[in-house]
Design a protein around this motif. Structure first.
Motif, short mmCIF file in Angstrom:
data_model
loop_
_atom_site.label_atom_id
_atom_site.label_comp_id
_atom_site.label_asym_id
_atom_site.label_seq_id
_atom_site.Cartn_x
_atom_site.Cartn_y
_atom_site.Cartn_z
N TRP A 61 55.29 -17.76 17.20
CA TRP A 61 54.45 -16.61 17.53
C TRP A 61 55.27 -15.41 17.97
O TRP A 61 56.25 -15.56 18.69
N ASN A 62 54.85 -14.23 17.52
CA ASN A 62 55.39 -12.97 18.03
C ASN A 62 54.51 -12.52 19.19
O ASN A 62 53.30 -12.76 19.18
N PRO A 76 52.35 -9.79 20.79
CA PRO A 76 51.70 -8.57 20.28
C PRO A 76 52.15 -7.35 21.06
O PRO A 76 52.43 -7.42 22.26
N GLU A 77 52.21 -6.24 20.38
CA GLU A 77 52.50 -4.98 21.03
C GLU A 77 51.26 -4.51 21.78
O GLU A 77 50.14 -4.94 21.49
N GLU A 85 48.01 -3.45 19.87
CA GLU A 85 48.25 -3.72 18.45
C GLU A 85 47.00 -4.31 17.79
O GLU A 85 46.30 -5.14 18.36
N HIS A 125 47.95 -5.16 11.89
CA HIS A 125 49.37 -4.81 12.05
C HIS A 125 50.18 -6.02 12.48
O HIS A 125 51.31 -6.24 12.02
N TYR A 126 49.60 -6.83 13.34
CA TYR A 126 50.27 -8.06 13.80
C TYR A 126 50.54 -8.99 12.63
O TYR A 126 51.64 -9.55 12.49
N ARG A 140 53.47 -8.09 10.31
CA ARG A 140 54.81 -8.46 10.79
C ARG A 140 55.19 -9.87 10.36
O ARG A 140 56.36 -10.16 10.08
N TYR A 193 49.67 -11.85 25.69
CA TYR A 193 49.53 -12.55 24.41
C TYR A 193 48.25 -13.39 24.39
O TYR A 193 47.50 -13.37 23.41
N TRP A 201 45.08 -11.06 24.50
CA TRP A 201 44.99 -10.37 23.20
C TRP A 201 44.50 -11.33 22.12
O TRP A 201 43.60 -11.00 21.34
N SER A 202 45.07 -12.53 22.07
CA SER A 202 44.73 -13.50 21.02
C SER A 202 43.28 -13.97 21.14
O SER A 202 42.56 -14.08 20.14
#
Length: 217
Positions: free
Chosen positions: A32-33, A35-36, A39, A43-44, A47, A148, A151-152
């Motif tokens: 996992w990245n 998130p900005e 974001e 866009h996520y 990436r 994260y 957001w998720s």
């Protein structure tokens, strides 16, 4: 053929550790990245597209939240197969509590310490959510960044598919999944009896068998 695996919310690649992948396939585990700030899901997902070699045949496998990610990836890459494990294809397959949370934003009121704390409260929560007898949950729930997680969760409950039709889409699901109950799946998934939301760990033989059936079609 390479198989790109995307794990579930907060989980690392060890969620797939019990699967026995044929030597005909090369597993690639995507981490996992973070998130900005602010974001978008689109866009996520873009990436992650940069981590996939589109110049060779490949398939995408997504577990839970990872299943949402791999479906959205179909906007940017063209996999041979897209396989969902313990996930959903659309809002019709989501449980009522997620739809309600989407309308009321109730999920935003959950304190993140409830999920990220190493103390009993978060440990008991994950055990109740997945399986009270499951040992070693902390082994694969390692992504605990508060932003994260918040957001998720927001992206999951508010998700509306941006890809209308995905060719080569397959779905497997457990009959005892309490996160995404199978009664909402409209008979669109292959069911694994007594499988929970983390049947990938608990019933690896059944999951592996179905996975190879899909890959070899």
């Amino acid at each position: 053929m390479k198989i790109y695996f995307f794990s579930g919310l907060g989980a690392n690649q060890r969620a797939f550790k019990n699967l026995k992948i044929s030597k005909d396939f090369e597993p690639v585990f995507i981490e996992w990245n973070l998130p900005e700030r602010g974001e978008s899901l689109d866009h996520y997902v873009q990436r992650f597209a940069d981590e996939i070699n589109v110049n060779e045949d490949f398939a995408l496998v997504g577990l839970s939240f990872g299943g949402i990610i791999v479906q959205e990836l179909n906007k940017y890459v063209n996999p041979e197969k897209t396989i969902l494990i313990s996930s959903v294809q659309n809002r019709k397959q989501m449980p009522k509590y997620m739809k309600l949370s989407s309308r009321t934003a109730a999920h935003r009121a959950i304190p993140m310490r409830f999920f990220t704390s190493d103390k009993l409260i978060s440990y008991a929560f994950f055990r109740k959510l997945y399986n009270p007898k499951m040992p070693g949950l902390d082994e694969f729930f390692t992504y605990k960044d508060p932003y994260y997680l918040r957001w998720s969760i927001d992206k999951i409950v508010n998700w509306r598919p941006s890809v209308e039709k995905i060719n080569g889409l397959y779905q497997m699901h457990g009959t005892k999944d309490i996160v995404f109950p199978h009664k909402y799946l409209m008979n669109e998934a292959d069911l694994i009896q007594n499988g929970t939301h983390i049947m990938v760990l608990q019933k690896p033989k059944e999951v592996t068998t179905l996975l190879h059936q899909y890959l070899n079609k």
